[in-house]
Design an enzyme around this catalytic site. Structure first.
Site, PDB file in Angstrom:
ATOM      1  N   LEU A 170       0.852  -1.189   0.000  1.00  0.00           N
ATOM      2  CA  LEU A 170       0.000   0.000   0.000  1.00  0.00           C
ATOM      3  C   LEU A 170       0.886   1.237   0.000  1.00  0.00           C
ATOM      4  O   LEU A 170       1.628   1.489   0.954  1.00  0.00           O
ATOM      5  CB  LEU A 170      -0.916   0.004   1.217  1.00  0.00           C
ATOM      6  CG  LEU A 170      -1.759  -1.260   1.445  1.00  0.00           C
ATOM      7  CD1 LEU A 170      -2.744  -1.024   2.585  1.00  0.00           C
ATOM      8  CD2 LEU A 170      -2.477  -1.693   0.181  1.00  0.00           C
ATOM      9  N   GLY A 209      -9.010   4.402   3.533  1.00  0.00           N
ATOM     10  CA  GLY A 209      -8.682   3.370   4.490  1.00  0.00           C
ATOM     11  C   GLY A 209      -7.988   2.167   3.882  1.00  0.00           C
ATOM     12  O   GLY A 209      -7.977   1.975   2.660  1.00  0.00           O
ATOM     13  N   HIS A 236      29.416  26.988   2.902  1.00  0.00           N
ATOM     14  CA  HIS A 236      30.446  27.756   3.604  1.00  0.00           C
ATOM     15  C   HIS A 236      30.151  27.872   5.104  1.00  0.00           C
ATOM     16  O   HIS A 236      29.130  28.456   5.488  1.00  0.00           O
ATOM     17  CB  HIS A 236      30.540  29.197   3.068  1.00  0.00           C
ATOM     18  CG  HIS A 236      30.581  29.321   1.594  1.00  0.00           C
ATOM     19  ND1 HIS A 236      31.680  28.974   0.848  1.00  0.00           N
ATOM     20  CD2 HIS A 236      29.649  29.762   0.710  1.00  0.00           C
ATOM     21  CE1 HIS A 236      31.429  29.219  -0.431  1.00  0.00           C
ATOM     22  NE2 HIS A 236      30.202  29.677  -0.533  1.00  0.00           N
TER      23      HIS A 236
END
Length: 399
Positions: free
Chosen positions: A6, A84, A311
């Site tokens: 999923l 769901g 830097h």
């Protein structure tokens, strides 16, 4: 045997990192977390995979294609609305013809466990022992038989949690058709599992390796675990005068310049420029075409591709998106003065050291300070000498 993964969700808890990519495509050890899961499935002996996609499906399809690059065969099905886990699995009906593994796409699991789980009688659920079970759905067992499932509770009945790994027979699809819409407006897989429990049929298999990747700070632990299992490999250039204490992976066309000190495991993508005189610590993953420059220190962080930290910067225990640029002297703190646990948006990270979550295309001026637990939305512009703390929405401008 087949596997269903999923991978349709956005992962809203991962914002702003998921603004430009689905959760399963977030990088761990310089590869999408879904790739690590697919490789574990493959190494368990399963090469036929169905991916349920949705949010950001184009990125998933373009990266994995038909799966041949990874030695598997991948088919896709789309869950248009995230309704769901039962709904997501239901979309694969007709694509699976034999017993199969089902896995949530946002976790780390070992191939050995998947191979052993696949050899058990179905239906079976993978469970894992947790020292914070209140954050998960909890499982109660008698012997190997599961006797109950409990949603998140401040006083859990067990330290065993539902790991989101299952072994099913195709008859699960008949049960999914009977699953009702829950109070949350979703079709919950646990409703189908409750039927199995009532019949005394659902068994448990305890996973030895399992990691949930539900929140941005979980990425750091998962990244470190995956890097720990990798072998050193130098495909780019490491100049004379570089000191390495730990496993180092350097991608093609990358250069690690003289004077750089690497302490702990480090993975560097392709076309990156590191140093001179950079200091890289902990389990740090640096993406493709990044620039980590002179007198920059990076500790236990994930740097997405195309980001420049050139830097006199310090980045500690942070997750940094793509196409960011740090002005000279800009630093990210990672430790409170009281050494307390760091919270983000009121939620505990469970970590004493954590820096910041920074989205894509964030530009910093010189000498900015980013406080512990900060979240900076994508496309934000931070002016020189600014102090950043708390949560900033996408496209925030600090002048």
């Amino acid at each position: 045997m087949e596997a269903v993964i999923l991978a349709a969700g956005e992962g809203t808890r991962m914002r702003p990192l998921t603004a430009a990519r689905p959760k399963v495509m977030l990088p761990l050890a310089n590869s999408p977390m879904l790739e690590h899961l697919i490789c574990a499935v493959r190494d368990a002996g399963i090469t036929s995979i169905v991916l349920v996609v949705g949010y950001g499906e184009r990125e998933v399809r373009e990266w994995f294609g038909d799966g041949a690059r990874l030695g598997v065969s991948i088919r896709y099905v789309v869950q248009r609305r995230q309704l769901g886990t039962a709904d997501a699995l239901r979309t694969t009906k007709g694509l699976v013809s034999e017993r199969f593994l089902m896995l949530n796409g946002d976790m780390i699991v070992g191939a050995e466990d998947l191979r052993a789980l696949a050899a058990t009688p179905a239906p079976c659920m993978g469970v894992h022992e947790s020292d914070h079970p209140q954050d998960f759905g909890v499982v109660t067992v008698e012997g190997e038989r599961i006797t109950g499932l409990e949603e998140k509770s401040p006083q859990p009945k067990s330290n065993l949690i539902n790991a989101g790994v299952y072994l099913f027979e195709p008859e699960i699809y008949e049960r999914l058709e009977r699953v009702p819409l829950s109070g949350r407006g979703e079709y919950e897989l646990t409703d189908a599992l409750d039927d199995y429990i009532a019949e005394g049929r659902l068994s448990a298999y305890t996973l030895s390796l399992w990691m949930d990747v539900g929140a941005p700070w979980d990425l750091l632990d998962a990244n470190a675990t995956l890097m720990d299992g990798m072998e050193p490999e130098i495909l780019g250039t490491v100049e004379e005068g570089v000191v390495v204490h730990g496993k180092l992976i350097v991608g093609k066309d990358s250069v690690v310049k003289a004077g750089t000190y690497i302490e702990g495991d480090c993975i560097i993508g392709e076309g990156a420029m590191i140093g001179p005189h950079a200091y890289i610590r902990g389990s740090t993953a640096i993406g493709d075409r990044c620039h980590i420059g002179h007198s920059v220190e990076i500790k236990n962080s994930i740097i997405f591709p195309e980001t420049k930290i050139p830097h006199f910067n310090y980045i500690g225990d942070s997750v940094i998106g793509s196409y960011c640029n740090f002005g000279a002297g800009t630093k990210v703190a990672n430790l409170r003065h009281d050494h307390g646990t760091i919270r983000i948006n009121g939620k505990s990270t469970g970590r004493r050291k954590f820096g910041a979550i920074i989205g894509d295309h964030v530009l910093f001026g010189i000498n900015c300070s980013v406080n512990v637990g900060s979240v900076i939305g994508s496309y934000s512009l931070i002016g020189p000498h600014s102090l950043v703390e708390g949560t900033l929405k996408d496209r925030t401008v600090i002048r």
